[in-house]
Write a protein that holds these residues in place. Structure first.
Motif, PDB file in Angstrom:
ATOM      1  N   LYS A  37       0.767  -1.242  -0.035  1.00  0.00           N
ATOM      2  CA  LYS A  37       0.162  -0.094   0.049  1.00  0.00           C
ATOM      3  C   LYS A  37       0.864   1.350  -0.029  1.00  0.00           C
ATOM      4  N   GLN A  38       0.653   2.225  -1.065  1.00  0.00           N
ATOM      5  CA  GLN A  38       1.448   3.341  -1.076  1.00  0.00           C
ATOM      6  C   GLN A  38       0.643   4.218   0.050  1.00  0.00           C
ATOM      7  N   GLN A  39       1.673   5.085   0.603  1.00  0.00           N
ATOM      8  CA  GLN A  39       1.205   6.039   1.532  1.00  0.00           C
ATOM      9  C   GLN A  39       1.942   7.357   0.992  1.00  0.00           C
ATOM     10  N   VAL A  40       1.503   8.423   1.597  1.00  0.00           N
ATOM     11  CA  VAL A  40       2.043   9.943   1.224  1.00  0.00           C
ATOM     12  C   VAL A  40       2.922  10.360   2.536  1.00  0.00           C
ATOM     13  N   TYR A  41       4.161  10.933   2.384  1.00  0.00           N
ATOM     14  CA  TYR A  41       5.118  11.131   3.437  1.00  0.00           C
ATOM     15  C   TYR A  41       5.388  12.482   3.259  1.00  0.00           C
ATOM     16  N   GLU A  43      -0.841  10.086  -8.079  1.00  0.00           N
ATOM     17  CA  GLU A  43       0.200  10.157  -9.231  1.00  0.00           C
ATOM     18  C   GLU A  43       1.384   9.325  -9.149  1.00  0.00           C
ATOM     19  N   ASN A  44       1.593   8.860  -7.792  1.00  0.00           N
ATOM     20  CA  ASN A  44       2.436   8.107  -7.405  1.00  0.00           C
ATOM     21  C   ASN A  44       3.693   8.836  -7.736  1.00  0.00           C
ATOM     22  N   SER A  45       3.917  10.160  -6.930  1.00  0.00           N
ATOM     23  CA  SER A  45       4.914  11.143  -7.346  1.00  0.00           C
ATOM     24  C   SER A  45       5.341  11.726  -6.166  1.00  0.00           C
ATOM     25  N   VAL A  46       6.307  12.750  -6.560  1.00  0.00           N
ATOM     26  CA  VAL A  46       6.778  13.788  -5.364  1.00  0.00           C
ATOM     27  C   VAL A  46       6.347  15.141  -5.893  1.00  0.00           C
ATOM     28  N   MET A  51      -1.429  16.224  -1.064  1.00  0.00           N
ATOM     29  CA  MET A  51      -1.157  14.596  -0.738  1.00  0.00           C
ATOM     30  C   MET A  51      -1.910  13.728  -1.612  1.00  0.00           C
ATOM     31  N   ALA A  52      -3.044  14.127  -1.721  1.00  0.00           N
ATOM     32  CA  ALA A  52      -4.040  13.177  -2.542  1.00  0.00           C
ATOM     33  C   ALA A  52      -3.534  12.913  -3.921  1.00  0.00           C
ATOM     34  N   ARG A  53      -3.033  14.168  -4.346  1.00  0.00           N
ATOM     35  CA  ARG A  53      -2.391  14.268  -5.943  1.00  0.00           C
ATOM     36  C   ARG A  53      -1.089  13.402  -6.038  1.00  0.00           C
TER      37      ARG A  53
END
Length: 116
Positions: free
Chosen positions: A7-11, A94-97, A88-90
């Motif tokens: 599971k991807q998360q945003v940091y 987008e699985n991005s920075v 953060m949702a973006r």
């Protein structure tokens, strides 16, 4: 047996950068702090991806401080506004920075003279 997808998360990361030719920072700046939102299966992956992308953008990452996921930050008492949640949702979608803010560093009053 197939391994379940991670599971991807945003940091939330604060990256200090030094100077490098072509970095796009104001001429008088000695470096900058970049507030980033980066996706990853863990914070270490988010940091690695962020550093790699900044290097590709001719930035010179020096130090990274991690502030955790949105849930971790809320648990620590941080107030997260809708604009921040949207970024953060973006990053997750987008699985991005996402570089949300750049704050240049200056040695002295040179900032007033910099028109860049």
């Amino acid at each position: 047996m197939a391994k379940p997808p991670s599971k991807q998360q945003v940091y939330t990361l604060l990256v200090e950068v030094g100077r490098k030719e072509g970095d796009g920072l104001p001429k008088a700046a000695t470096g900058a702090a970049l507030l980033c939102y980066a996706s990853g299966v863990d914070e270490a992956e988010a940091v690695r991806e962020t550093v790699a992308i900044l290097k590709q953008a001719d930035m010179a990452p020096l130090d990274v401080t991690g502030y955790g996921t949105e849930e971790e930050r809320v648990a620590q008492g941080f107030d997260i506004d809708e604009g921040e949640r949207s970024l953060m949702a973006r990053a997750l979608a987008e699985n991005s920075v996402i570089v949300a803010q750049v704050t240049p560093f200056y040695d002295d009053d040179e900032a007033e003279d910099d028109e860049d």
